[in-house]
Motif scaffolding. Structure first.
Motif, mmCIF file in Angstrom:
data_model
loop_
_atom_site.group_PDB
_atom_site.id
_atom_site.type_symbol
_atom_site.label_atom_id
_atom_site.label_comp_id
_atom_site.label_asym_id
_atom_site.label_seq_id
_atom_site.Cartn_x
_atom_site.Cartn_y
_atom_site.Cartn_z
ATOM 1 N N MET A 159 0.825 -1.205 0.000
ATOM 2 C CA MET A 159 0.000 0.000 0.000
ATOM 3 C C MET A 159 0.860 1.257 0.000
ATOM 4 O O MET A 159 2.058 1.232 0.313
ATOM 5 C CB MET A 159 -0.918 0.009 1.235
ATOM 6 C CG MET A 159 -1.967 -1.071 1.251
ATOM 7 S SD MET A 159 -3.020 -0.948 2.727
ATOM 8 C CE MET A 159 -4.195 -2.262 2.403
ATOM 9 N N ASP A 160 0.222 2.389 -0.311
ATOM 10 C CA ASP A 160 0.887 3.689 -0.270
ATOM 11 C C ASP A 160 0.813 4.271 1.142
ATOM 12 O O ASP A 160 0.136 3.744 2.031
ATOM 13 C CB ASP A 160 0.227 4.643 -1.271
ATOM 14 C CG ASP A 160 0.420 4.175 -2.715
ATOM 15 O OD1 ASP A 160 1.462 3.552 -2.980
ATOM 16 O OD2 ASP A 160 -0.482 4.418 -3.546
ATOM 17 N N LEU A 165 -1.447 5.321 6.610
ATOM 18 C CA LEU A 165 -1.670 6.250 7.706
ATOM 19 C C LEU A 165 -3.099 6.140 8.236
ATOM 20 O O LEU A 165 -3.329 6.156 9.449
ATOM 21 C CB LEU A 165 -1.387 7.676 7.244
ATOM 22 C CG LEU A 165 -1.507 8.778 8.311
ATOM 23 C CD1 LEU A 165 -0.535 8.529 9.454
ATOM 24 C CD2 LEU A 165 -1.266 10.151 7.691
ATOM 25 N N SER A 166 -4.072 5.981 7.331
ATOM 26 C CA SER A 166 -5.465 5.811 7.735
ATOM 27 C C SER A 166 -5.650 4.522 8.529
ATOM 28 O O SER A 166 -6.319 4.511 9.569
ATOM 29 C CB SER A 166 -6.357 5.808 6.495
ATOM 30 O OG SER A 166 -7.697 5.523 6.847
ATOM 31 N N SER A 171 -6.394 1.463 13.464
ATOM 32 C CA SER A 171 -5.948 0.334 14.282
ATOM 33 C C SER A 171 -5.632 0.777 15.704
ATOM 34 O O SER A 171 -5.883 0.045 16.671
ATOM 35 C CB SER A 171 -4.718 -0.321 13.655
ATOM 36 O OG SER A 171 -3.606 0.564 13.661
ATOM 37 N N PHE A 172 -5.110 1.993 15.844
ATOM 38 C CA PHE A 172 -4.838 2.537 17.181
ATOM 39 C C PHE A 172 -6.139 2.752 17.950
ATOM 40 O O PHE A 172 -6.239 2.427 19.146
ATOM 41 C CB PHE A 172 -4.059 3.851 17.056
ATOM 42 C CG PHE A 172 -3.736 4.482 18.383
ATOM 43 C CD1 PHE A 172 -2.677 4.014 19.152
ATOM 44 C CD2 PHE A 172 -4.502 5.536 18.873
ATOM 45 C CE1 PHE A 172 -2.384 4.594 20.384
ATOM 46 C CE2 PHE A 172 -4.218 6.112 20.096
ATOM 47 C CZ PHE A 172 -3.153 5.639 20.856
ATOM 48 N N THR A 254 -7.953 -10.124 3.312
ATOM 49 C CA THR A 254 -8.553 -9.472 2.144
ATOM 50 C C THR A 254 -8.762 -7.979 2.368
ATOM 51 O O THR A 254 -8.335 -7.153 1.569
ATOM 52 C CB THR A 254 -9.902 -10.142 1.811
ATOM 53 O OG1 THR A 254 -10.732 -10.117 2.983
ATOM 54 C CG2 THR A 254 -9.686 -11.585 1.368
ATOM 55 N N ASP A 255 -9.425 -7.618 3.444
ATOM 56 C CA ASP A 255 -9.684 -6.208 3.757
ATOM 57 C C ASP A 255 -9.359 -6.012 5.231
ATOM 58 O O ASP A 255 -10.181 -6.282 6.108
ATOM 59 C CB ASP A 255 -11.137 -5.856 3.448
ATOM 60 C CG ASP A 255 -11.390 -4.356 3.537
ATOM 61 O OD1 ASP A 255 -10.512 -3.649 4.060
ATOM 62 O OD2 ASP A 255 -12.464 -3.913 3.088
ATOM 63 N N ILE A 256 -8.165 -5.530 5.494
ATOM 64 C CA ILE A 256 -7.650 -5.519 6.863
ATOM 65 C C ILE A 256 -8.491 -4.658 7.786
ATOM 66 O O ILE A 256 -8.912 -5.085 8.864
ATOM 67 C CB ILE A 256 -6.184 -5.044 6.874
ATOM 68 C CG1 ILE A 256 -5.317 -6.046 6.116
ATOM 69 C CG2 ILE A 256 -5.682 -4.870 8.298
ATOM 70 C CD1 ILE A 256 -3.882 -5.608 5.951
ATOM 71 N N ILE A 257 -8.754 -3.426 7.362
ATOM 72 C CA ILE A 257 -9.442 -2.503 8.269
ATOM 73 C C ILE A 257 -10.893 -2.915 8.491
ATOM 74 O O ILE A 257 -11.430 -2.814 9.600
ATOM 75 C CB ILE A 257 -9.338 -1.059 7.742
ATOM 76 C CG1 ILE A 257 -9.605 -0.077 8.876
ATOM 77 C CG2 ILE A 257 -10.252 -0.833 6.556
ATOM 78 C CD1 ILE A 257 -8.636 -0.154 10.028
#
Length: 288
Positions: A159-160, A165-166, A171-172, A254-257
């Motif tokens: 990823m970029d 950063l998002s 995650s925090f 697949t979609d971490i967030i």
């Protein structure tokens, strides 16, 4: 100049990936540890959970509450004898068997309050056996294996900086909320044991009411409440089993967030269902 910017970007990406993986690892580890502690604590009897507190509760019950229960039992026994005498036309139709009946009922009532702790602990021994049997059937872990974490890291490295950063910020936030939920789950599970100690401390008083049919409703409801507290542990184990299955169904790579927020939602659901287990157990056993 472009080379320097690329190096800074790669350094920043590496820093973000490291921070995200650290947050994810801590989050999943805290969830798994908390769920594991639930299964352990629920399967522990009141005598083994906090032996020092249990000894204090038993001493208070036997030395402070037991004399009050003895007074209540004496009053109920005298009231029962008066009712028996009146029911036989003030002994005009005297029969000796009802005196033996009264003696037997009084003897049983005395035995109940003098062995209150034996009876109450027997209820929780039965409940513990049920919970342990359920633990052998309900299996599953909420841990995320190393291969999944490695796949997640590979996805992040591709990823970029902007998306990373998002994800890092989210995650925090999720990690912080998970810690709050862990504290809430700890309070719910340990609060059940404190409630058991409080219930057991007053056990002689409701047990003293079994000598009279009208007053025995207090004792019957108390025993149902004890069974409800005991079998609440079984319902908690069922909730943990369902939670483990739900966590295992999440596709983290697949979609971490989205997966992370789904774990968050399942944990909120776990806390809510754990909170409802007490009321549900009392409803099933018709305890007030």
């Amino acid at each position: 100049m472009d080379s320097i910017l690329n190096q800074i970007e790669e350094w920043l990406k590496g820093l973000l990936v490291f921070g995200i993986m650290d947050n994810l690892t801590d989050t999943f580890a805290s969830v798994n540890d908390q769920v594991g502690e639930i299964a352990t604590e629920v399967g522990t009897t009141p005598a083994n959970f906090m032996p020092g507190v249990f000894s204090m509760i038993r001493s208070l019950s036997e030395n402070v509450i037991m004399p009050i229960a003895g007074i209540i039992l004496t009053f109920i026994a005298c009231y029962e004898l008066i009712q028996l005498i009146i029911s036989y036309n003030n002994l005009a139709n005297f029969e000796t068997w009802f005196i033996w009946k009264w003696i037997f009922k009084t003897f049983v009532a005395v035995e109940l309050i003098t062995h209150t702790f034996d009876f109450t602990m027997a209820i929780f021994d039965v409940a513990q056996h049920v919970v342990q049997q359920a633990g052998g059937i309900i299996s599953g872990s909420t841990a995320v294996d190393a291969s999944t974490l490695s796949s997640m890291q590979s996805t992040l490295e591709a990823m970029d900086v902007g998306p990373l950063l998002s994800i890092f910020l989210q995650s925090f936030i999720v990690q912080f909320l998970m810690y709050i939920l862990s504290v809430l789950i700890f309070v719910i599970v340990n609060g059940r044991m404190i409630e058991i100690y409080l219930m057991v401390s007053l056990a002689p008083i409701p047990f003293a009411t079994f000598g009279n049919r009208e007053q025995s409703m207090m004792g019957q409801n108390y025993v149902r409440s004890l069974f409800a507290l005991g079998f609440q542990g079984f319902l908690i184990m069922v909730c943990v089993g369902i939670y483990a299955v739900l966590i295992q169904s999440v596709a983290f790579s697949t979609d971490i967030i989205a997966s992370l927020w789904k774990v968050m939602g399942y944990t909120v659901l776990l806390a809510f269902t754990l909170f409802k287990t007490g009321a549900l157990a009392k409803s099933i056993l018709h305890a007030h």
